[in-house]
Structure formats: C-alpha cells, structure tokens
Write an enzyme that holds these catalytic residues in place. Structure first.
Site: not given
Ligand code: AMP
Length: 193
Positions: A78, A115
């Site tokens: 995205r 996440e």
């Molecule tokens: P993080 O590495 O934990 O900061 O997660 C960010 C990445 O995971 C991004 O590329 C987002 O597209 C995806 N992501 C993580 N959590 C979510 C969420 N609650 N909703 C949508 N996309 C998420």
C-alpha cells in the site's frame, strides 16, 4: 516547476488544513484481520474516492516540501499506492522496497517484525546512491518494525533518510522499541488513532 502540489485540484483552504474527519470516513476498521486481535485499517474505500485520495497525496507531499527530497521509497504494497503519485508530484524518482523474492536484480535485505507477524524487506543493491536524500512512505505506522527495516536498507547504501511519511499512525504503539529507534527522524502522518 519543482512542485506541482498547488495545481492538483485541492482548494486553497486544503493547502494548509486537512479535513481528517472526512478522511476517517473513508477508512474502515476490520476486526480480527489478518489475525485474531488485530484491528486492520482498510484504506481501500479511500483509494476508491478520488477526492479523498487527492487530499492524502497532496497532504503528504506538503509535509515534506522543505526536505529537499531526491528519491521517494514506497514500502510494499500500500506504500506503493501513495509513494508513486507523490514522486510524480514532487518530480523525483521512486524506489520500491519489496517483500523477499520479488525483485529481479541483486538485492540487500532486512528482516523485521510488524504488528501481525515477521517479514523481510528488500531493495535493489543499486537503488540508492551515496548521499541521496530519501523519503520513505508507507500506509500505516504501527510498531515501526517495517519502516525501521526500510531505514536500515537506505542507510546501508549510503542514503540519507530525510523523512518517514504515513497516512495513519497507530499511536497505541508509540512505546514500542522499534518506534523508539525512529526518534531522530522526521515522522509525519495525516491521521492518528
Ligand atoms: P509495523 O511494522 O508494525 O509498523 O506495521 C506497519 C506495516 O504493517 C505497514 O506496512 C502496514 O501496511 C501494516 N499494518 C500494520 N498494522 C496494520 C493495521 N492495523 N492495519 C493495516 N495495516 C497494518
């Protein structure tokens, strides 16, 4: 003309104020996706709406208009949808940080958590030149693991990370270790939850 931001159909008032309530109406919470306990931020309705999409692209471009960006790096997948029109508006090149095994040339990679799991991010080994000023873009900032890996890749190639831009910042993760490591960078998001 270096920056076409003001010519993109956004009204004068929109140039300084973003109607976040309007944007939020185009983001859907999907509970328990892709795993139990995760509330997934579905941004597909926002991309479906040209006005909302325009506000987001222009809003993010404005956040970094003084950062002297030379390359915009989008994070799969995205992040690509936001970074490509941003690079076009900013009149700079665009680089893709992809999931493992997708890029055809020589790559460097970085493993990271996010996440809802673990992943590996890769870029082409010649994607960034030494000293190049790179803006990294993704849709959501949660634990900071994914964007932290992107920063690692840029800096290993000698690039300078001049900003980290997101549509959404999930503030509940602000105390994560990955987020703390990003403290020195210019982080901007349009919507905070
Ligand atoms: P993080 O590495 O934990 O900061 O997660 C960010 C990445 O995971 C991004 O590329 C987002 O597209 C995806 N992501 C993580 N959590 C979510 C969420 N609650 N909703 C949508 N996309 C998420």
């Amino acid at each position: 003309m270096r920056n076409r931001c003001s010519c993109s159909g956004v009204s004068k008032s929109m140039e300084t104020i973003i109607d976040t309530a309007y944007l939020r109406r185009h983001i859907k919470d999907v509970p328990n996706f892709p795993k139990r306990g995760i509330v997934f931020k579905d941004i597909t309705p926002l991309f479906r709406n040209p006005k909302a999409f325009g506000i987001v692209v222009d809003g993010l471009v404005r956040q970094f208009k003084d950062a002297d960006v030379q390359i915009v790096m989008g994070i799969e997948s995205r992040g690509f949808l936001l970074s490509a029109p941003m690079a076009y508006v900013m009149e700079v090149g665009k680089v893709m940080a992809r999931k493992k095994g997708k890029l055809p040339g020589e790559v460097i990679g970085c493993a990271h958590g996010l996440e809802y799991g673990d992943s590996v991010l890769e870029i082409h080994a010649d994607a960034i030149r030494k000293g190049e000023r790179v803006l990294i873009i993704d849709d959501v900032l949660a634990t900071g693991g994914t964007v932290g890996a992107a920063v690692n890749l840029v800096e290993r190639l000698g690039g300078i990370v001049v900003g980290l831009g997101f549509l959404i910042d999930l503030a509940e993760f602000a105390q994560c270790e990955g987020r703390k490591k990003l403290a020195g960078y210019k982080i901007r998001s349009l919507i905070q939850y």
